[in-house]
Design a protein around this motif. Structure first.
Motif, PDB file in Angstrom:
ATOM      1  N   SER A 143       0.847  -1.194   0.000  1.00 33.81           N
ATOM      2  CA  SER A 143       0.000   0.000   0.000  1.00 33.81           C
ATOM      3  C   SER A 143       0.878   1.238   0.000  1.00 33.81           C
ATOM      4  CB  SER A 143      -0.953   0.015   1.207  1.00 33.81           C
ATOM      5  OG  SER A 143      -0.224   0.217   2.398  1.00 33.81           O
ATOM      6  N   SER A 144       0.235   2.385  -0.178  1.00 38.24           N
ATOM      7  CA  SER A 144       0.940   3.666  -0.104  1.00 38.24           C
ATOM      8  C   SER A 144       0.032   4.680   0.574  1.00 38.24           C
ATOM      9  CB  SER A 144       1.368   4.140  -1.501  1.00 38.24           C
ATOM     10  OG  SER A 144       0.293   4.078  -2.409  1.00 38.24           O
ATOM     11  N   CYS A 145       0.611   5.796   0.968  1.00 44.58           N
ATOM     12  CA  CYS A 145      -0.119   6.820   1.720  1.00 44.58           C
ATOM     13  C   CYS A 145      -0.622   7.903   0.770  1.00 44.58           C
ATOM     14  CB  CYS A 145       0.797   7.436   2.784  1.00 44.58           C
ATOM     15  SG  CYS A 145       0.077   8.855   3.640  1.00 44.58           S
ATOM     16  N   ALA A 146      -1.948   8.108   0.788  1.00 46.64           N
ATOM     17  CA  ALA A 146      -2.556   9.121  -0.078  1.00 46.64           C
ATOM     18  C   ALA A 146      -2.767  10.447   0.638  1.00 46.64           C
ATOM     19  CB  ALA A 146      -3.883   8.610  -0.620  1.00 46.64           C
ATOM     20  N   GLY A 147      -2.403  10.523   1.922  1.00 50.16           N
ATOM     21  CA  GLY A 147      -2.506  11.787   2.640  1.00 50.16           C
ATOM     22  C   GLY A 147      -2.895  11.602   4.090  1.00 50.16           C
ATOM     23  N   TYR A 148      -2.662  12.639   4.873  1.00 49.04           N
ATOM     24  CA  TYR A 148      -3.049  12.642   6.289  1.00 49.04           C
ATOM     25  C   TYR A 148      -3.450  14.062   6.650  1.00 49.04           C
ATOM     26  CZ  TYR A 148       1.872  14.050   6.529  1.00 49.04           C
ATOM     27  OH  TYR A 148       3.080  14.680   6.308  1.00 49.04           O
ATOM     28  N   GLY A 149      -4.266  14.177   7.705  1.00 47.40           N
ATOM     29  CA  GLY A 149      -4.804  15.491   8.042  1.00 47.40           C
ATOM     30  C   GLY A 149      -5.795  15.970   6.996  1.00 47.40           C
ATOM     31  N   ILE A 150      -6.469  15.025   6.323  1.00 49.37           N
ATOM     32  CA  ILE A 150      -7.432  15.339   5.268  1.00 49.37           C
ATOM     33  C   ILE A 150      -8.760  14.642   5.573  1.00 49.37           C
ATOM     34  CG2 ILE A 150      -5.658  15.605   3.492  1.00 49.37           C
ATOM     35  CD1 ILE A 150      -6.337  12.736   2.568  1.00 49.37           C
ATOM     36  N   GLU A 151      -9.816  15.005   4.843  1.00 48.30           N
ATOM     37  CA  GLU A 151     -11.066  14.272   5.005  1.00 48.30           C
ATOM     38  C   GLU A 151     -10.909  12.866   4.433  1.00 48.30           C
ATOM     39  OE1 GLU A 151     -15.623  14.378   3.329  1.00 48.30           O
ATOM     40  OE2 GLU A 151     -14.789  16.262   4.132  1.00 48.30           O
ATOM     41  N   VAL A 152     -11.368  11.873   5.202  1.00 48.04           N
ATOM     42  CA  VAL A 152     -11.302  10.481   4.773  1.00 48.04           C
ATOM     43  C   VAL A 152     -12.672   9.845   4.981  1.00 48.04           C
ATOM     44  CG1 VAL A 152      -8.847  10.323   5.343  1.00 48.04           C
ATOM     45  CG2 VAL A 152     -10.557   9.672   7.064  1.00 48.04           C
ATOM     46  N   LYS A 153     -12.764   8.546   4.703  1.00 47.23           N
ATOM     47  CA  LYS A 153     -13.974   7.779   4.971  1.00 47.23           C
ATOM     48  C   LYS A 153     -13.626   6.660   5.950  1.00 47.23           C
ATOM     49  CE  LYS A 153     -16.986   9.778   2.145  1.00 47.23           C
ATOM     50  NZ  LYS A 153     -17.514   9.064   0.961  1.00 47.23           N
TER      51      LYS A 153
END
Length: 230
Positions: A143-153
């Motif tokens: 896997s890889s990281c698509a972001g943090y501190g963002i809106e997620v589900k």
């Protein structure tokens, strides 16, 4: 993350996720993802969300390992790490190093709609973790990281940084930060009403009459439904 109101956290911990889910229903808020349960017998947790999104390997550039550690540090003490693993539901989303780092930085727990590993390590240092299952394989190369501190589900429910998370033996709920006060107040009302009904039944009251006495079914109707009938 901004300072956390200890009074709000205490009030959240005084109710259950079913109490809060009932309050969300009443207020017409979607906030009850299903099947995100304690990975081991761990404490109830509550706090503002520190968010992280994981995707299949190669779909984003950042390393899952490094992105996770950055998300933890950014979240800080008192927060709950929320990992959106919906695009890689069978790949480990949270492991022992991440758990130890979370504990060191004062996070109160982790919730994810994916699977996790290193459960024995969480138990050892007391990090509450909620998810959909357990895996053995490493996250590296998967896997890889698509972001943090963002809106997620989380299980299909939108979670923004700072929204409130409550997790216990019954599951996990998400409370929009701008609605936290009214959700807590109605959750407390639900708990008090149910405690009263149970007390009356134990005292010998007819169970149906005990429910009717408090107008239980109507109390839990969504506000929109009540407006339509008035």
């Amino acid at each position: 993350m901004a300072s956390i109101d200890a009074r709000l956290i205490s009030q959240l911990l005084s109710v259950s996720t079913p109490n809060v889910s009932d309050a969300l229903d009443r207020l017409g808020i979607e906030g009850a993802p299903q099947g995100i349960l304690p990975i081991y017998t761990c404490p109830k947790i509550a706090g503002p969300a520190a968010t992280l999104k994981l995707v299949p390997n190669g779909k984003a550039q950042e390393s899952t390992v490094l992105g996770t550690l950055r998300a933890i540090v950014k979240g800080g003490a008192g927060s709950v790490l929320v990992i959106d693993a919906s695009e890689s539901p069978k790949v480990n989303a949270y492991g022992g190093v991440a758990g130890a780092t979370s504990k060191h930085h004062g996070l109160v727990g982790c919730v994810t709609d994916g699977v996790v590993r290193d459960v024995d390590e969480y138990k050892g240092y007391g990090m509450p973790v909620y998810g959909r299952g357990i895996a053995q394989q490493s996250v590296r190369g998967r896997s890889s990281c698509a972001g943090y501190g963002i809106e997620v589900k989380l299980g299909g429910i939108a979670v923004r940084p700072g929204d409130f998370i409550l997790a216990d033996d019954n599951g996990t709920v998400v409370i929009p930060r701008e609605r936290i006060g009214e959700v807590i107040e109605f959750a407390k009302k639900v708990k008090a009403t149910e405690d009263r009904v149970i007390a009356e039944i134990r005292a010998g009251a007819d169970p149906v009459e005990a429910h009717q006495k408090v107008n239980y079914d109507d109390m839990l109707k969504a506000q929109s439904a009540i407006k339509e009938t008035t």
